[in-house]
Design a protein around this motif. Structure first.
Motif, PDB file in Angstrom:
ATOM      1  N   ARG A 207      -2.971  -6.177   3.015  1.00 33.16           N
ATOM      2  CA  ARG A 207      -2.683  -4.838   2.480  1.00 33.16           C
ATOM      3  C   ARG A 207      -1.752  -4.121   3.456  1.00 33.16           C
ATOM      4  O   ARG A 207      -2.191  -3.651   4.496  1.00 33.16           O
ATOM      5  CB  ARG A 207      -3.977  -4.046   2.314  1.00 33.16           C
ATOM      6  CG  ARG A 207      -5.087  -4.764   1.528  1.00 33.16           C
ATOM      7  CD  ARG A 207      -6.333  -3.881   1.477  1.00 33.16           C
ATOM      8  NE  ARG A 207      -6.735  -3.412   2.802  1.00 33.16           N
ATOM      9  CZ  ARG A 207      -7.639  -4.002   3.568  1.00 33.16           C
ATOM     10  NH1 ARG A 207      -8.280  -5.086   3.173  1.00 33.16           N
ATOM     11  NH2 ARG A 207      -7.919  -3.515   4.766  1.00 33.16           N
ATOM     12  N   ILE A 208      -0.473  -4.019   3.105  1.00 33.99           N
ATOM     13  CA  ILE A 208       0.494  -3.500   4.074  1.00 33.99           C
ATOM     14  C   ILE A 208       1.126  -2.202   3.576  1.00 33.99           C
ATOM     15  O   ILE A 208       1.724  -2.166   2.499  1.00 33.99           O
ATOM     16  CB  ILE A 208       1.612  -4.533   4.341  1.00 33.99           C
ATOM     17  CG1 ILE A 208       1.022  -5.917   4.669  1.00 33.99           C
ATOM     18  CG2 ILE A 208       2.523  -4.038   5.470  1.00 33.99           C
ATOM     19  CD1 ILE A 208       0.112  -5.988   5.869  1.00 33.99           C
ATOM     20  N   GLY A 209       0.990  -1.150   4.374  1.00 32.20           N
ATOM     21  CA  GLY A 209       1.596   0.130   4.042  1.00 32.20           C
ATOM     22  C   GLY A 209       2.738   0.463   4.982  1.00 32.20           C
ATOM     23  O   GLY A 209       3.924   0.334   4.645  1.00 32.20           O
ATOM     24  N   THR A 210       2.375   0.888   6.195  1.00 35.49           N
ATOM     25  CA  THR A 210       3.351   1.408   7.162  1.00 35.49           C
ATOM     26  C   THR A 210       4.571   0.505   7.363  1.00 35.49           C
ATOM     27  O   THR A 210       5.703   0.982   7.383  1.00 35.49           O
ATOM     28  CB  THR A 210       2.655   1.607   8.525  1.00 35.49           C
ATOM     29  OG1 THR A 210       1.477   2.385   8.302  1.00 35.49           O
ATOM     30  CG2 THR A 210       3.569   2.325   9.498  1.00 35.49           C
TER      31      THR A 210
ATOM     32  N   LYS B 214       0.159   4.484  -0.791  1.00 33.60           N
ATOM     33  CA  LYS B 214      -0.455   5.812  -0.714  1.00 33.60           C
ATOM     34  C   LYS B 214       0.427   6.795   0.045  1.00 33.60           C
ATOM     35  O   LYS B 214       1.032   6.422   1.053  1.00 33.60           O
ATOM     36  CB  LYS B 214      -1.821   5.717  -0.035  1.00 33.60           C
ATOM     37  CG  LYS B 214      -1.748   5.287   1.419  1.00 33.60           C
ATOM     38  CD  LYS B 214      -3.140   5.229   2.039  1.00 33.60           C
ATOM     39  CE  LYS B 214      -3.055   4.750   3.465  1.00 33.60           C
ATOM     40  NZ  LYS B 214      -4.134   3.849   3.836  1.00 33.60           N
TER      41      LYS B 214
ATOM     42  N   ARG C 113       3.233   7.360   7.449  1.00 35.18           N
ATOM     43  CA  ARG C 113       2.796   8.287   6.403  1.00 35.18           C
ATOM     44  C   ARG C 113       2.702   9.715   6.927  1.00 35.18           C
ATOM     45  O   ARG C 113       2.405   9.939   8.079  1.00 35.18           O
ATOM     46  CB  ARG C 113       1.426   7.862   5.857  1.00 35.18           C
ATOM     47  CG  ARG C 113       1.477   6.634   4.981  1.00 35.18           C
ATOM     48  CD  ARG C 113       0.104   6.252   4.478  1.00 35.18           C
ATOM     49  NE  ARG C 113      -0.749   5.733   5.537  1.00 35.18           N
ATOM     50  CZ  ARG C 113      -0.805   4.461   5.917  1.00 35.18           C
ATOM     51  NH1 ARG C 113      -0.047   3.564   5.333  1.00 35.18           N
ATOM     52  NH2 ARG C 113      -1.605   4.089   6.883  1.00 35.18           N
TER      53      ARG C 113
ATOM     54  N   SER D  87      -0.836  -3.634   8.594  1.00 30.54           N
ATOM     55  CA  SER D  87       0.427  -3.788   9.333  1.00 30.54           C
ATOM     56  C   SER D  87       0.217  -4.349  10.739  1.00 30.54           C
ATOM     57  O   SER D  87       0.989  -5.187  11.201  1.00 30.54           O
ATOM     58  CB  SER D  87       1.143  -2.432   9.431  1.00 30.54           C
ATOM     59  OG  SER D  87       1.570  -2.013   8.150  1.00 30.54           O
TER      60      SER D  87
ATOM     61  N   ILE E 278      -8.012   1.059  -3.325  1.00 33.61           N
ATOM     62  CA  ILE E 278      -8.511   0.578  -2.032  1.00 33.61           C
ATOM     63  C   ILE E 278      -9.144   1.686  -1.194  1.00 33.61           C
ATOM     64  O   ILE E 278      -9.507   1.457  -0.049  1.00 33.61           O
ATOM     65  CB  ILE E 278      -7.374  -0.114  -1.216  1.00 33.61           C
ATOM     66  CG1 ILE E 278      -6.266   0.875  -0.868  1.00 33.61           C
ATOM     67  CG2 ILE E 278      -6.788  -1.294  -1.991  1.00 33.61           C
ATOM     68  CD1 ILE E 278      -5.217   0.289   0.084  1.00 33.61           C
TER      69      ILE E 278
ATOM     70  N   VAL F 293       0.850  -1.191   0.000  1.00 25.35           N
ATOM     71  CA  VAL F 293       0.000   0.000   0.000  1.00 25.35           C
ATOM     72  C   VAL F 293       0.890   1.247   0.000  1.00 25.35           C
ATOM     73  O   VAL F 293       1.477   1.613   1.013  1.00 25.35           O
ATOM     74  CB  VAL F 293      -0.962  -0.003   1.197  1.00 25.35           C
ATOM     75  CG1 VAL F 293      -1.772   1.288   1.241  1.00 25.35           C
ATOM     76  CG2 VAL F 293      -1.906  -1.202   1.111  1.00 25.35           C
TER      77      VAL F 293
ATOM     78  N   ILE G  77     -12.013  -3.594   6.646  1.00 25.00           N
ATOM     79  CA  ILE G  77     -11.075  -2.811   7.472  1.00 25.00           C
ATOM     80  C   ILE G  77     -11.690  -2.773   8.875  1.00 25.00           C
ATOM     81  O   ILE G  77     -12.399  -1.828   9.209  1.00 25.00           O
ATOM     82  CB  ILE G  77     -10.939  -1.362   6.959  1.00 25.00           C
ATOM     83  CG1 ILE G  77     -10.754  -1.320   5.440  1.00 25.00           C
ATOM     84  CG2 ILE G  77      -9.803  -0.631   7.678  1.00 25.00           C
ATOM     85  CD1 ILE G  77     -10.823   0.095   4.841  1.00 25.00           C
TER      86      ILE G  77
ATOM     87  N   MET H 281     -13.698  -7.600   1.147  1.00 21.22           N
ATOM     88  CA  MET H 281     -12.642  -6.826   1.800  1.00 21.22           C
ATOM     89  C   MET H 281     -13.188  -6.237   3.094  1.00 21.22           C
ATOM     90  O   MET H 281     -14.380  -5.921   3.181  1.00 21.22           O
ATOM     91  CB  MET H 281     -12.202  -5.704   0.852  1.00 21.22           C
ATOM     92  CG  MET H 281     -11.127  -4.794   1.368  1.00 21.22           C
ATOM     93  SD  MET H 281     -11.761  -3.384   2.313  1.00 21.22           S
ATOM     94  CE  MET H 281     -10.872  -2.057   1.534  1.00 21.22           C
TER      95      MET H 281
ATOM     96  N   ASN I 126      -4.990   4.769  -2.468  1.00 27.02           N
ATOM     97  CA  ASN I 126      -6.267   5.238  -1.907  1.00 27.02           C
ATOM     98  C   ASN I 126      -6.787   6.512  -2.523  1.00 27.02           C
ATOM     99  O   ASN I 126      -7.964   6.818  -2.392  1.00 27.02           O
ATOM    100  CB  ASN I 126      -6.110   5.574  -0.419  1.00 27.02           C
ATOM    101  CG  ASN I 126      -5.921   4.374   0.435  1.00 27.02           C
ATOM    102  OD1 ASN I 126      -4.963   3.616   0.231  1.00 27.02           O
ATOM    103  ND2 ASN I 126      -6.818   4.169   1.379  1.00 27.02           N
TER     104      ASN I 126
HETATM  105  C1  LIG Z   1      -3.718   2.671   4.383  1.00 30.70           C
HETATM  106  C2  LIG Z   1      -4.437   1.398   4.180  1.00 30.70           C
HETATM  107  C3  LIG Z   1      -3.811   0.161   4.407  1.00 30.70           C
HETATM  108  C4  LIG Z   1      -2.402   0.023   4.944  1.00 30.70           C
HETATM  109  O1  LIG Z   1      -2.409   0.209   6.323  1.00 30.70           O
HETATM  110  P1  LIG Z   1      -1.089   0.078   7.221  1.00 30.70           P
HETATM  111  O2  LIG Z   1      -1.604   0.036   8.603  1.00 30.70           O
HETATM  112  O3  LIG Z   1      -0.257   1.271   6.927  1.00 30.70           O
HETATM  113  O4  LIG Z   1      -0.410  -1.182   6.827  1.00 30.70           O
HETATM  114  C5  LIG Z   1      -4.533  -0.982   4.119  1.00 30.70           C
HETATM  115  N1  LIG Z   1      -5.800  -0.922   3.666  1.00 30.70           N
HETATM  116  C6  LIG Z   1      -6.434   0.237   3.447  1.00 30.70           C
HETATM  117  C7  LIG Z   1      -7.829   0.228   2.929  1.00 30.70           C
HETATM  118  C8  LIG Z   1      -5.775   1.427   3.707  1.00 30.70           C
HETATM  119  O5  LIG Z   1      -6.431   2.587   3.518  1.00 30.70           O
END
Ligand SMILES: *Cc1c(COP(=O)(O)O)cnc(C)c1O
Length: 238
Positions: free
Chosen positions: A223-226, A36, A232, A208, A83, A34, A167, A165, A58
């Motif tokens: 879905r991994i960002g941080t 973004k 961010r 994460s 996403i 991820v 969250i 999906m 995003n």
């Molecule tokens: C930002 C985001 C993520 C990633 O989240 P992290 O906690 O940074 O890994 C995953 N899914 C969605 C829908 C997001 O908006």
């Protein structure tokens, strides 16, 4: 900076492998990076130095810019997943430029994607977002409404419904994190039983902080960002 990014990416891959081993689910979980708010350069570095090809965005404008800038690289192999929240007047560029959309949270949006997906592209791969924690402020279809929405979506051309999906609300213990994921797995099973001939193979869940719990309960995309790209900075986002 570049080596740090690769090292963090490899740590995330190791966490995924370990969780897959514990769950006896080796090879069944795909990592969506991820990206973004992160620069294109980070995406290109990962694509160059690793086998990562799937990236999640995003924010529409930011995502479109990155897709355009990267389009002549990696033999067009990069796969782009939208996403984020979707405004109904912004569906066309998503339908034209992304491969997957995880955040389809109402029938109207699915209908627009179906109408707007260009005929020369493969069907848009979509997931229905479920508001599994029942939070009033969260996007997503309620579990109660899911089967009715799905019944309409599966009949739309130019889309392939691949699964669900979520969250979920933040939870700190592994046990608490597992509960919404268990419910998601049950909802996907119900869909699969209703539509045994459709490729309903995808559960996009786990970020994460909770990827281990998600993999335990059947996630097929995390879905991994941080934990890959670092924290961010939203100061330039409205
Ligand atoms: C930002 C985001 C993520 C990633 O989240 P992290 O906690 O940074 O890994 C995953 N899914 C969605 C829908 C997001 O908006």
């Amino acid at each position: 900076m570049k080596n740090e990014l690769i090292a963090r990416y490899q740590q995330v891959q190791q966490r995924i492998e370990k969780a897959c081993e514990s769950a006896q689910r080796q090879g069944q979980v795909q990592l969506l990076a991820v990206s973004k708010t992160k620069p294109l350069e980070d995406i290109l570095t990962l694509a160059r130095e690793t086998e990562q090809r799937a990236f999640g965005e995003n924010y529409l404008q930011e995502g479109l810019e990155k897709i355009d800038a990267a389009k002549n690289q990696f033999d067009g192999e990069l796969e782009w997943h939208f996403i984020g929240p979707i405004q109904s007047n912004k569906t066309r560029p998503i339908a034209e430029h992304f491969d997957w959309v995880h955040s389809v949270d109402r029938l109207k949006i699915a209908r627009r994607f179906s109408e707007q997906r260009p005929n020369d592209l493969p069907p848009l791969q979509i997931l229905l977002e479920v508001n599994v924690s029942g939070e009033a402020t969260k996007a997503g279809i309620t579990p109660e409404a899911l089967m009715d929405v799905a019944a309409e979506v599966v009949s739309l051309p130019n889309l392939t419904l691949r699964g669900l999906m979520a969250i979920p609300a933040r939870a700190d213990s592994l046990e608490a994190q597992r509960q919404p994921f268990i419910q998601m797995q049950q909802l996907l099973k119900q869909l699969q039983q209703t539509y045994p001939d459709l490729p309903l193979d995808t559960l996009s869940m786990g970020m994460s902080a909770d990827l281990e719990a998600a993999i335990m309960e059947g996630a097929t995309i995390v879905r991994i960002g941080t934990d890959i790209f670092g924290a961010r900075d939203y100061s330039n986002k409205a």
